[in-house]
Design a protein around this motif. Structure first.
Motif, PDB file in Angstrom:
ATOM      1  N   LYS A  58     112.415 -91.345  63.329  1.00  0.00           N
ATOM      2  CA  LYS A  58     113.201 -92.375  62.395  1.00  0.00           C
ATOM      3  C   LYS A  58     113.737 -92.339  61.524  1.00  0.00           C
ATOM      4  CE  LYS A  58     114.370 -97.515  63.400  1.00  0.00           C
ATOM      5  NZ  LYS A  58     115.322 -97.007  63.630  1.00  0.00           N
ATOM      6  N   SER A  59     114.755 -93.285  60.807  1.00  0.00           N
ATOM      7  CA  SER A  59     115.577 -92.960  59.865  1.00  0.00           C
ATOM      8  C   SER A  59     115.544 -94.597  59.492  1.00  0.00           C
ATOM      9  CB  SER A  59     116.387 -91.508  59.258  1.00  0.00           C
ATOM     10  OG  SER A  59     117.520 -91.951  59.875  1.00  0.00           O
ATOM     11  N   THR A  60     116.214 -94.575  57.693  1.00  0.00           N
ATOM     12  CA  THR A  60     117.128 -95.716  58.144  1.00  0.00           C
ATOM     13  C   THR A  60     118.512 -95.787  58.619  1.00  0.00           C
ATOM     14  OG1 THR A  60     118.659 -94.555  56.118  1.00  0.00           O
ATOM     15  CG2 THR A  60     116.448 -95.907  55.572  1.00  0.00           C
ATOM     16  N   ASN A  61     119.014 -95.136  58.340  1.00  0.00           N
ATOM     17  CA  ASN A  61     120.152 -94.853  59.598  1.00  0.00           C
ATOM     18  C   ASN A  61     120.416 -94.565  61.302  1.00  0.00           C
ATOM     19  OD1 ASN A  61     121.374 -95.852  57.135  1.00  0.00           O
ATOM     20  ND2 ASN A  61     122.333 -93.379  57.177  1.00  0.00           N
ATOM     21  N   TYR A 107     117.910 -91.892  64.078  1.00  0.00           N
ATOM     22  CA  TYR A 107     116.843 -91.036  63.861  1.00  0.00           C
ATOM     23  C   TYR A 107     117.415 -90.065  63.483  1.00  0.00           C
ATOM     24  CZ  TYR A 107     115.345 -94.190  67.344  1.00  0.00           C
ATOM     25  OH  TYR A 107     114.983 -95.771  67.659  1.00  0.00           O
ATOM     26  N   GLU A 117     122.213 -91.076  66.350  1.00  0.00           N
ATOM     27  CA  GLU A 117     122.581 -93.008  66.134  1.00  0.00           C
ATOM     28  C   GLU A 117     121.874 -93.345  67.256  1.00  0.00           C
ATOM     29  OE1 GLU A 117     126.385 -92.855  64.448  1.00  0.00           O
ATOM     30  OE2 GLU A 117     125.819 -93.587  62.850  1.00  0.00           O
TER      31      GLU A 117
END
Length: 142
Positions: A32-35, A37, A51
């Motif tokens: 998981k990332s801020t924007n 995956y 996304e």
């Protein structure tokens, strides 16, 4: 007894299929990332940005991988163009050499005329020999 001949191969096939499915599911790791995956291919190390759109995960190659991919495509296209040009040159060169080595129609007809005269002369010698052999046999009989 016959049941084991069916069950054993079926069990082996299912084990192999499960192993292949397990390898495929373990191949990619999602983080998981801020924007969205980040998807990493554990076999190649390639990373993609993913996304979630309309309930589906949509992944795109990372920018540096996209540039490397495009560089490779460009390199392969240049290589193919060079090979096509080389093949064309070789084909043209080969056909020119073959055409220059083929005899003209006049030369061909002259050669055929020589061969025809040779064979007629040779057949004449063979007929003369047959006549001589026949005459010798007749003279020996009398």
């Amino acid at each position: 007894m016959r049941l084991q001949y069916i069950l054993i191969p079926a069990a082996l096939v299912s084990l192999i299929a499960a192993s292949a499915w397990s390898e495929e599911t373990d191949r990619y790791k999602l983080e998981k990332s801020t924007n969205g995956y980040v998807r990493m291919d554990t076999q190649t190390g390639a990373m993609s940005i993913c996304e979630e759109r309309a309930g589906q995960l949509v992944c795109k190659m990372a920018a540096d991988e996209r540039a490397a991919f495009q560089d490779e495509v460009d390199r392969l296209q240049t290589s193919m163009k060079a090979m096509d040009e080389r093949v064309t040159r070789l084909e043209n060169s080969l056909s020119a050499r073959l055409e220059s080595k083929l005899p003209s129609e006049e030369d061909f007809n002259k050669t055929m005329s020589y061969m025809e005269r040779f064979l007629r002369g040779f057949m004449g010698i063979v007929k003369d020999m047959e006549k001589d052999d026949g005459a010798q046999l007749n003279s020996q009989k009398t």
